[in-house]
Design a protein around this motif. Structure first.
Motif, PDB file in Angstrom:
ATOM      1  N   LEU A 108      48.611  36.661  37.936  1.00  0.00           N
ATOM      2  CA  LEU A 108      47.984  36.396  39.171  1.00  0.00           C
ATOM      3  C   LEU A 108      48.767  35.214  40.092  1.00  0.00           C
ATOM      4  CD1 LEU A 108      44.460  35.381  37.567  1.00  0.00           C
ATOM      5  CD2 LEU A 108      45.088  37.537  38.910  1.00  0.00           C
ATOM      6  N   VAL A 109      48.719  35.505  41.354  1.00  0.00           N
ATOM      7  CA  VAL A 109      49.460  34.460  42.230  1.00  0.00           C
ATOM      8  C   VAL A 109      48.618  33.052  42.291  1.00  0.00           C
ATOM      9  CG1 VAL A 109      50.569  34.165  44.602  1.00  0.00           C
ATOM     10  CG2 VAL A 109      50.671  36.419  43.288  1.00  0.00           C
ATOM     11  N   GLU A 110      49.079  32.059  41.654  1.00  0.00           N
ATOM     12  CA  GLU A 110      48.333  30.738  41.651  1.00  0.00           C
ATOM     13  C   GLU A 110      48.149  30.297  43.103  1.00  0.00           C
ATOM     14  OE1 GLU A 110      49.956  27.966  39.223  1.00  0.00           O
ATOM     15  OE2 GLU A 110      49.290  29.033  37.372  1.00  0.00           O
ATOM     16  N   ARG A 111      48.887  30.444  44.184  1.00  0.00           N
ATOM     17  CA  ARG A 111      48.554  29.981  45.544  1.00  0.00           C
ATOM     18  C   ARG A 111      47.508  30.683  46.200  1.00  0.00           C
ATOM     19  NH1 ARG A 111      54.168  29.313  48.194  1.00  0.00           N
ATOM     20  NH2 ARG A 111      54.618  31.489  47.076  1.00  0.00           N
ATOM     21  N   PHE A 112      47.428  31.895  45.689  1.00  0.00           N
ATOM     22  CA  PHE A 112      46.177  32.720  46.512  1.00  0.00           C
ATOM     23  C   PHE A 112      45.024  32.686  45.970  1.00  0.00           C
ATOM     24  CE2 PHE A 112      49.593  36.380  47.493  1.00  0.00           C
ATOM     25  CZ  PHE A 112      50.291  35.342  48.582  1.00  0.00           C
ATOM     26  N   THR A 113      44.136  33.022  46.876  1.00  0.00           N
ATOM     27  CA  THR A 113      42.619  33.064  46.415  1.00  0.00           C
ATOM     28  C   THR A 113      42.536  34.342  45.416  1.00  0.00           C
ATOM     29  OG1 THR A 113      41.667  34.299  48.163  1.00  0.00           O
ATOM     30  CG2 THR A 113      41.991  31.806  48.421  1.00  0.00           C
ATOM     31  N   THR A 114      41.145  34.182  44.890  1.00  0.00           N
ATOM     32  CA  THR A 114      40.935  35.538  44.193  1.00  0.00           C
ATOM     33  C   THR A 114      40.640  36.816  44.934  1.00  0.00           C
ATOM     34  OG1 THR A 114      39.475  34.201  42.631  1.00  0.00           O
ATOM     35  CG2 THR A 114      38.878  36.615  42.864  1.00  0.00           C
ATOM     36  N   ALA A 115      40.333  36.953  46.059  1.00  0.00           N
ATOM     37  CA  ALA A 115      40.192  37.861  46.998  1.00  0.00           C
ATOM     38  C   ALA A 115      41.631  38.325  47.440  1.00  0.00           C
ATOM     39  CB  ALA A 115      39.249  37.500  48.244  1.00  0.00           C
ATOM     40  N   GLU A 116      42.567  37.323  47.720  1.00  0.00           N
ATOM     41  CA  GLU A 116      43.926  37.724  48.323  1.00  0.00           C
ATOM     42  C   GLU A 116      44.726  38.342  46.846  1.00  0.00           C
ATOM     43  OE1 GLU A 116      44.517  34.206  51.292  1.00  0.00           O
ATOM     44  OE2 GLU A 116      45.027  33.711  49.153  1.00  0.00           O
ATOM     45  N   ASN A 117      44.248  37.840  45.656  1.00  0.00           N
ATOM     46  CA  ASN A 117      44.857  38.478  44.669  1.00  0.00           C
ATOM     47  C   ASN A 117      44.428  39.848  44.292  1.00  0.00           C
ATOM     48  OD1 ASN A 117      46.770  36.843  42.473  1.00  0.00           O
ATOM     49  ND2 ASN A 117      45.524  35.425  43.337  1.00  0.00           N
ATOM     50  N   LEU A 118      43.447  40.106  44.451  1.00  0.00           N
ATOM     51  CA  LEU A 118      42.624  41.656  44.126  1.00  0.00           C
ATOM     52  C   LEU A 118      42.855  42.353  45.333  1.00  0.00           C
ATOM     53  CD1 LEU A 118      41.449  39.850  41.769  1.00  0.00           C
ATOM     54  CD2 LEU A 118      39.362  41.307  42.085  1.00  0.00           C
ATOM     55  N   PHE A 119      43.217  41.770  46.594  1.00  0.00           N
ATOM     56  CA  PHE A 119      43.512  42.599  47.790  1.00  0.00           C
ATOM     57  C   PHE A 119      44.825  43.243  47.519  1.00  0.00           C
ATOM     58  CE2 PHE A 119      45.854  43.397  51.756  1.00  0.00           C
ATOM     59  CZ  PHE A 119      44.802  44.365  52.608  1.00  0.00           C
ATOM     60  N   LEU A 120      45.906  42.529  46.724  1.00  0.00           N
ATOM     61  CA  LEU A 120      47.195  43.307  46.273  1.00  0.00           C
ATOM     62  C   LEU A 120      47.173  44.155  45.639  1.00  0.00           C
ATOM     63  CD1 LEU A 120      49.156  39.792  45.864  1.00  0.00           C
ATOM     64  CD2 LEU A 120      49.252  41.414  47.898  1.00  0.00           C
ATOM     65  N   SER A 121      46.064  44.106  44.679  1.00  0.00           N
ATOM     66  CA  SER A 121      46.029  45.232  43.287  1.00  0.00           C
ATOM     67  C   SER A 121      44.935  46.235  43.482  1.00  0.00           C
ATOM     68  CB  SER A 121      45.789  44.451  42.140  1.00  0.00           C
ATOM     69  OG  SER A 121      44.783  43.829  42.058  1.00  0.00           O
ATOM     70  N   CYS A 122      43.891  45.919  44.503  1.00  0.00           N
ATOM     71  CA  CYS A 122      42.898  46.753  44.382  1.00  0.00           C
ATOM     72  C   CYS A 122      42.420  47.432  45.638  1.00  0.00           C
ATOM     73  CB  CYS A 122      41.478  45.949  43.873  1.00  0.00           C
ATOM     74  SG  CYS A 122      41.909  45.312  42.229  1.00  0.00           S
ATOM     75  N   ALA A 123      43.115  47.059  46.744  1.00  0.00           N
ATOM     76  CA  ALA A 123      42.793  47.187  48.078  1.00  0.00           C
ATOM     77  C   ALA A 123      42.738  49.044  48.485  1.00  0.00           C
ATOM     78  CB  ALA A 123      43.530  46.885  49.215  1.00  0.00           C
ATOM     79  N   SER A 124      43.952  49.543  48.080  1.00  0.00           N
ATOM     80  CA  SER A 124      43.790  51.030  48.207  1.00  0.00           C
ATOM     81  C   SER A 124      42.646  51.751  47.478  1.00  0.00           C
ATOM     82  CB  SER A 124      45.163  51.557  47.692  1.00  0.00           C
ATOM     83  OG  SER A 124      45.502  51.120  46.375  1.00  0.00           O
TER      84      SER A 124
END
Length: 507
Positions: A97-113
């Motif tokens: 996980l990217v510590e500076r990002f929020t949960t939603a921002e982290n999951l946007f990177l991996s799950c958005a598509s």
């Protein structure tokens, strides 16, 4: 599992997998399979090859030889994206996980598509809906750096599910959870298996295997020593023996003679690194020769307390005394000079620099005191010599003085950290979740190290979310909830039930 299900192709099958790192074999013709609708547990010591084998399945490592099949069809998985495309998801022991990002921002990177989302708000809504459905209690707007390790784990599990994984690999999913949280996660895994998912459970907690898994495979030194065994045919003792090749005696709470108060915390108020209130009027004392255990659900101020005690943050008020002298407003370096040592909850975040060599990590804390010369001219020969002795004494496997620390297994990295912190000048040891993710034998190394430190007169603090660990070692047990100490018991009066009630706020 019914007979008809057993005839279906395995969800995931790895056959004859071999892998070497720097010429040393990590896997030697290892095999594993998990079927649809089952929980298959993978067991073994740290360094046995479990995580390496599953990292092959999820695309982090390419095997030197062997084959991977999904649903009976041979596939080539050369990167994590390939694994996700085949429905394979893994929650790693050290979270991605990217510590500076929020949960939603982290999951946007991996799950958005997979979710068909083009905005973070859409991912946030999906997080809320799925976390409510699974009772995971995940806040999409929380910054990863500001939440507990246990909460980060929930984010990782949700990330895997929202990415569409149906073959679920979990590496030590309950290592930092309380009994109730662990049961909730295991119940979730049982439900997912019942719904047709294939679940791989990597764990060192034998009771979880016996109570949750359908089958178990045991690895030792990169090879299978027990394969596809029905859980009904094994026992706790037989599994432990298969892991290490010999019988393992469980630790029991020692009877020890305590000395005078050596480490005292007085009405301490402190904030966390993000300036949020974390410790609320905490007071306790630890005697010479004592192991003082603090139990609690993750996120109730334990990390903030540890940071205040070691000097990472300055208290708002209150004081900390070591042998009667105030150290509450001293620096980290000054506290270490007084003999205070620390085992962090995440060894690769707060204890060891992954990209440094083993001897550099072992000697880093003594480079300021002149032990190895000046910072302009370090005696690296002496540094390597001292590290080699520590490697031999602590039986740090797969480690030489020049080994990059990131290549060490969790247990062996923890041994390297212990060998550094348990030095001759130790007066106070603060150990925060020191056995997280470790196997039975590595846990015993940690326990023996804490007991030896106490026997030599050190005041030892054990902060842990594992009730069994706290009960097994502590002379005094305290419970922390919402930043406060809400109960304290002697070894003779403490019970698992009392601790559990206070942890959950039912007392």
């Amino acid at each position: 599992m019914v007979e008809a299900e057993k005839k279906h192709p395995a969800a995931l099958q790895l056959t004859g997998i071999s892998k070497k790192f720097d010429g040393r074999p990590a896997l030697d013709l290892a095999s594993f399979e998990v079927r649809w609708g089952e929980i298959h547990s993978l067991l073994g010591e740290n360094g046995a090859g479990k995580s390496t084998l599953m990292n092959v399945a999820c695309g982090l490592y390419a095997p030197d030889e062997g084959r991977v099949a999904v649903n009976g069809m041979q596939v080539r998985i050369s990167k994590p994206a390939d694994a996700i495309r085949h429905g394979i998801g893994m929650v790693h022991q050290h979270y991605k996980l990217v510590e500076r990002f929020t949960t939603a921002e982290n999951l946007f990177l991996s799950c958005a598509s997979h979710l068909g989302a083009s905005k973070i708000e859409q991912v946030a809504r999906a997080i809320i809906e799925k976390s409510q459905e699974l009772e995971l209690d995940v806040n999409p707007y929380a910054r990863i750096a500001d939440i507990s390790v246990a909460e980060q784990q929930r984010v990782e599990i949700l990330k895997m599910i929202l990415a569409g994984a149906r073959i679920l690999i979990l590496d030590e999913p309950t290592a930092v959870l309380t009994d109730m949280e662990s049961e909730n996660i295991l119940s979730l895994l049982r439900t997912m298996a019942k719904d047709g998912c294939a679940v791989v459970l990597i764990t060192h907690k034998l009771r979880e295997i016996l109570g949750c898994a359908d089958r178990v495979t045991v690895m030792r030194a990169g090879q299978n020593v027990l394969t596809n065994a029905d859980v009904s045919t094994v026992t706790r003792g037989s599994l432990a023996k298969a892991m290490v090749g010999e019988d393992i005696a469980e630790k029991t709470r020692p009877k020890r003679k305590l000395g005078k108060s050596r480490f005292e915390v007085k009405d301490l108020y402190s904030r966390d690194l993000a300036n949020n209130r974390g410790v609320e009027g905490v007071s306790f004392q630890v005697k010479s020769g004592e192991i003082y255990g603090i139990a609690g659900i993750g996120g109730n101020g334990q990390t903030q307390l540890a940071n205040a005690l070691i000097g990472m943050v300055q208290p708002d008020s209150g004081d900390i005394l070591l042998d009667g002298s105030s150290i509450g407003y001293c620096t980290v370096v000054e506290r270490r000079a007084a003999g205070l040592r620390f085992i962090p909850a995440d060894r690769f975040q707060g204890g060891i620099i992954a990209d440094q060599l083993a001897y550099e990590n072992f000697c880093m804390t003594k480079t300021l005191d002149g032990t190895y010369g000046t910072w302009m001219r370090l005696d690296r020969r002496k540094m390597r010599r001292d590290t080699a002795r520590a490697i031999e004494e602590y039986k740090i496997r797969g480690c030489q003085t020049e080994t990059p620390s990131r290549l060490l297994s969790g247990g062996n990295a923890q041994k390297l950290l212990l060998s550094r912190e348990l030095d001759a000048n130790l007066t106070v040891m603060i150990a925060h979740s020191p056995t997280r993710g470790l196997d039975v034998q590595a846990c015993n190394v940690v326990y023996d190290s804490l007991l030896r430190a106490a026997d030599k007169g050190a005041a030892c603090m054990l902060i842990s979310e594992d009730i069994e660990e706290v009960l097994a070692l502590s002379s005094t047990v305290a419970v922390m909830s919402r930043g406060r100490i809400v109960g304290e018991f002697t070894a003779d009066e403490v019970t698992r039930e009392k601790i559990g009630e206070l942890m959950l706020g039912h007392a």
